[in-house]
Design a protein around this motif. Structure first.
Motif, mmCIF file in Angstrom:
data_model
loop_
_atom_site.group_PDB
_atom_site.id
_atom_site.type_symbol
_atom_site.label_atom_id
_atom_site.label_comp_id
_atom_site.label_asym_id
_atom_site.label_seq_id
_atom_site.Cartn_x
_atom_site.Cartn_y
_atom_site.Cartn_z
ATOM 1 N N ILE A 50 -9.532 -4.659 10.521
ATOM 2 C CA ILE A 50 -8.358 -4.467 11.388
ATOM 3 C C ILE A 50 -7.577 -3.206 11.003
ATOM 4 C CG2 ILE A 50 -8.159 -6.969 11.690
ATOM 5 C CD1 ILE A 50 -5.652 -6.838 9.901
ATOM 6 N N ILE A 51 -7.972 -2.510 9.942
ATOM 7 C CA ILE A 51 -7.223 -1.325 9.504
ATOM 8 C C ILE A 51 -7.177 -0.247 10.587
ATOM 9 C CG2 ILE A 51 -7.194 0.571 7.832
ATOM 10 C CD1 ILE A 51 -8.178 -1.371 5.717
ATOM 11 N N PRO A 52 -8.304 0.083 11.275
ATOM 12 C CA PRO A 52 -8.209 1.080 12.365
ATOM 13 C C PRO A 52 -7.256 0.645 13.482
ATOM 14 C CG PRO A 52 -10.490 0.776 11.704
ATOM 15 C CD PRO A 52 -9.714 -0.289 11.020
ATOM 16 N N ASP A 53 -7.252 -0.662 13.804
ATOM 17 C CA ASP A 53 -6.347 -1.158 14.844
ATOM 18 C C ASP A 53 -4.892 -1.061 14.403
ATOM 19 O OD1 ASP A 53 -8.551 -1.775 16.405
ATOM 20 O OD2 ASP A 53 -8.707 -3.814 15.611
ATOM 21 N N LYS A 55 -3.628 1.236 12.530
ATOM 22 C CA LYS A 55 -3.224 2.636 12.649
ATOM 23 C C LYS A 55 -2.955 3.020 14.103
ATOM 24 C CE LYS A 55 -5.546 4.292 8.480
ATOM 25 N NZ LYS A 55 -6.514 5.261 7.914
ATOM 26 N N ILE A 56 -3.687 2.375 15.043
ATOM 27 C CA ILE A 56 -3.471 2.655 16.462
ATOM 28 C C ILE A 56 -2.148 2.034 16.924
ATOM 29 C CG2 ILE A 56 -4.351 2.213 18.786
ATOM 30 C CD1 ILE A 56 -7.180 2.333 17.598
ATOM 31 N N CYS A 57 -1.886 0.806 16.470
ATOM 32 C CA CYS A 57 -0.678 0.094 16.899
ATOM 33 C C CYS A 57 0.588 0.649 16.257
ATOM 34 C CB CYS A 57 -0.807 -1.397 16.583
ATOM 35 S SG CYS A 57 -2.129 -2.226 17.490
ATOM 36 N N ASP A 58 0.472 1.147 15.027
ATOM 37 C CA ASP A 58 1.653 1.646 14.317
ATOM 38 C C ASP A 58 1.256 2.907 13.556
ATOM 39 O OD1 ASP A 58 3.964 2.079 12.855
ATOM 40 O OD2 ASP A 58 4.296 -0.046 12.435
ATOM 41 N N ASP A 59 1.870 4.027 13.914
ATOM 42 C CA ASP A 59 1.549 5.306 13.267
ATOM 43 C C ASP A 59 1.915 5.320 11.791
ATOM 44 O OD1 ASP A 59 0.593 6.278 15.625
ATOM 45 O OD2 ASP A 59 2.480 7.239 16.214
ATOM 46 N N MET A 60 2.761 4.385 11.374
ATOM 47 C CA MET A 60 3.176 4.332 9.976
ATOM 48 C C MET A 60 1.971 4.208 9.045
ATOM 49 S SD MET A 60 5.388 1.286 8.176
ATOM 50 C CE MET A 60 4.127 0.088 8.652
ATOM 51 N N PHE A 61 0.991 3.408 9.432
ATOM 52 C CA PHE A 61 -0.166 3.169 8.566
ATOM 53 C C PHE A 61 -1.085 4.385 8.477
ATOM 54 C CE2 PHE A 61 0.998 -1.190 9.871
ATOM 55 C CZ PHE A 61 1.218 -1.727 8.616
ATOM 56 N N SER A 62 -0.888 5.372 9.362
ATOM 57 C CA SER A 62 -1.675 6.596 9.278
ATOM 58 C C SER A 62 -1.143 7.551 8.216
ATOM 59 C CB SER A 62 -1.682 7.308 10.638
ATOM 60 O OG SER A 62 -2.271 6.488 11.625
ATOM 61 N N LYS A 63 0.008 7.220 7.630
ATOM 62 C CA LYS A 63 0.616 8.088 6.626
ATOM 63 C C LYS A 63 0.033 7.873 5.230
ATOM 64 C CE LYS A 63 5.054 8.501 9.019
ATOM 65 N NZ LYS A 63 6.522 8.281 8.922
ATOM 66 N N HIS A 65 -3.661 7.065 2.890
ATOM 67 C CA HIS A 65 -5.112 7.216 2.932
ATOM 68 C C HIS A 65 -5.771 5.865 3.188
ATOM 69 C CE1 HIS A 65 -9.172 8.270 1.238
ATOM 70 N NE2 HIS A 65 -8.904 9.352 1.935
ATOM 71 N N SER A 66 -6.876 5.876 3.927
ATOM 72 C CA SER A 66 -7.553 4.625 4.298
ATOM 73 C C SER A 66 -8.015 3.845 3.074
ATOM 74 C CB SER A 66 -8.744 4.928 5.208
ATOM 75 O OG SER A 66 -9.654 5.818 4.569
ATOM 76 N N LYS A 67 -8.426 4.548 1.996
ATOM 77 C CA LYS A 67 -8.874 3.868 0.790
ATOM 78 C C LYS A 67 -7.733 3.087 0.127
ATOM 79 C CE LYS A 67 -13.262 4.845 0.272
ATOM 80 N NZ LYS A 67 -14.301 3.794 0.138
ATOM 81 N N ALA A 68 -6.503 3.585 0.257
ATOM 82 C CA ALA A 68 -5.353 2.882 -0.317
ATOM 83 C C ALA A 68 -5.134 1.559 0.403
ATOM 84 C CB ALA A 68 -4.108 3.758 -0.229
ATOM 85 N N LEU A 69 -5.286 1.543 1.731
ATOM 86 C CA LEU A 69 -5.147 0.294 2.473
ATOM 87 C C LEU A 69 -6.314 -0.652 2.194
ATOM 88 C CD1 LEU A 69 -3.857 1.565 5.947
ATOM 89 C CD2 LEU A 69 -2.577 0.269 4.243
ATOM 90 N N GLN A 70 -7.513 -0.095 2.076
ATOM 91 C CA GLN A 70 -8.668 -0.937 1.754
ATOM 92 C C GLN A 70 -8.512 -1.597 0.388
ATOM 93 O OE1 GLN A 70 -12.287 1.373 2.159
ATOM 94 N NE2 GLN A 70 -11.748 2.014 4.242
ATOM 95 N N TYR A 71 -7.882 -0.876 -0.528
ATOM 96 C CA TYR A 71 -7.687 -1.465 -1.860
ATOM 97 C C TYR A 71 -6.690 -2.620 -1.805
ATOM 98 C CZ TYR A 71 -7.604 -1.653 -6.938
ATOM 99 O OH TYR A 71 -7.737 -2.074 -8.242
ATOM 100 N N GLU A 72 -5.742 -2.603 -0.864
ATOM 101 C CA GLU A 72 -4.813 -3.725 -0.720
ATOM 102 C C GLU A 72 -5.555 -4.980 -0.284
ATOM 103 O OE1 GLU A 72 -1.805 -3.606 -1.839
ATOM 104 O OE2 GLU A 72 -2.104 -1.485 -2.314
ATOM 105 N N VAL A 73 -6.621 -4.817 0.521
ATOM 106 C CA VAL A 73 -7.463 -5.959 0.889
ATOM 107 C C VAL A 73 -8.150 -6.503 -0.362
ATOM 108 C CG1 VAL A 73 -9.392 -6.751 2.304
ATOM 109 C CG2 VAL A 73 -7.804 -5.035 3.197
ATOM 110 N N TYR A 74 -8.678 -5.589 -1.180
ATOM 111 C CA TYR A 74 -9.307 -6.004 -2.437
ATOM 112 C C TYR A 74 -8.303 -6.728 -3.332
ATOM 113 C CZ TYR A 74 -11.023 -5.572 -7.217
ATOM 114 O OH TYR A 74 -11.380 -5.843 -8.518
ATOM 115 N N LYS A 75 -7.082 -6.212 -3.409
ATOM 116 C CA LYS A 75 -6.047 -6.833 -4.232
ATOM 117 C C LYS A 75 -5.711 -8.236 -3.737
ATOM 118 C CE LYS A 75 -2.699 -4.060 -5.308
ATOM 119 N NZ LYS A 75 -1.434 -3.286 -5.204
#
Length: 311
Positions: A50-53, A55-63, A65-75
């Motif tokens: 859902i990470i790409p979605d 970023k589309i719904c809220d530009d805030m998440f585009s600020k 790096h994608s790896k940082a958000l993926q690591y939150e899933v791992y966490k």
């Protein structure tokens, strides 16, 4: 793997971006947790998808790096595994909670999104995707390939980067010296060669200053500038206490790891000991850290640490 802790010196503009990244990662973690609670069958790939979605719904998440958000899933799933492991030991556990503002202190770049630039200056440069260049003090050389960088904001206001590199496989040491170490509170270390190290009592040296700042802070109005000023001063004093304890543990462990090939400790349950009446003294004596640091330093030097059960 070898982890290095380097001090960062961001300017005001860069620090604002770092704080914003931490806040965005917190909101990302809460979003992932919300999706996890909706699932009837837990599926990590669906949550990460859902990470790409987002970023589309809220530009805030585009600020960030994608790896940082993926690591939150791992966490998130790491926390879930921790709860399951605790429950398997027949302990009462709750549920994963949403993180409030100010709780998050770190965010992580895994595999990509960073670059450490060495130069002849006193400070090197750490490039972070979506943030830019940050001055960093590398007090030791990073020889391997950097696998991960974690950025952490300490309560004292300082910024640190935890750089993880792939280490070199240790060679077997030619040192065959053997030593047995007894850990205690009067003498922190008493070994089989007759050497001993007195307890430096770090907390006793700084206790009065800590009490003074704690009293000053408690008298200030909550959420006021004065209270925040004393909070930072108190955090810095606690940081100095933690640094002095770590420095002592590193020096003791370095001595034994470099001079002995086989090191034996008494097999004590440090976790249960730290819950007893002497927990304050045991934590101040850093007995667990001495054993932990000696183990990994001896391994890097090609030595071995053994835990011996006593009758």
């Amino acid at each position: 793997m070898i982890t290095h802790k380097f001090r960062m010196y961001p300017n005001r503009k860069t620090e604002a971006k770092l704080l914003e990244s931490i806040e965005i990662c917190r909101q990302g973690y809460n979003t992932f947790l919300g999706e996890l609670q909706k699932q009837k069958v837990i599926d990590k790939s669906l949550i990460q998808g859902i990470i790409p979605d987002m970023k589309i719904c809220d530009d805030m998440f585009s600020k960030v790096h994608s790896k940082a958000l993926q690591y939150e899933v791992y966490k998130l799933f790491s926390n879930l595994r921790g709860l399951s492991a605790t429950k398997s030991r027949h302990r009462k556990v709750g549920v994963l909670r949403f993180k409030g503002k100010g709780v998050f202190k770190t965010f992580t770049y895994n595999q990509s999104g960073f670059k450490l630039i060495h130069n002849d200056r006193r400070n090197q440069t750490l490039w972070l995707s979506k943030i830019g260049n940050v001055a960093i003090r590398c007090h030791r050389q990073v020889n391997g390939t950097i696998k991960q960088v974690t950025i952490k904001h300490f309560p004292s206001g300082k910024w640190f980067a935890f750089v993880i590199e792939d280490g070199v496989k240790p060679q077997k040491t030619a040192n065959n010296n053997i030593v047995g170490i007894d850990l205690g509170l009067q003498n922190i270390v008493y070994d089989s060669d007759g050497s001993s190290i007195l307890n430096p009592r770090h907390l006793k040296q700084k206790e009065e200053r800590l009490k003074h700042l704690q009293r000053k802070m408690s008298n200030k109005i909550k959420r006021s500038g004065n209270r925040n000023r004393f909070r930072v001063q108190l955090a810095r004093q606690y940081e100095k206490l933690a640094n002095s304890r770590d420095d002592f543990a590193h020096k003791v462990s370095h001595h034994y790891a470099n001079n002995y090939g086989i090191i034996a400790f008494e097999d004590m349950n440090m976790q249960s000991m730290c819950k007893g009446r002497f927990s304050k003294s045991i934590n101040d004596a850093v007995l667990g850290k001495i054993r932990q640091y000696t183990a990994y330093k001896a391994e890097n030097a090609g030595g071995k640490v053994m835990l011996v059960r006593t009758a």
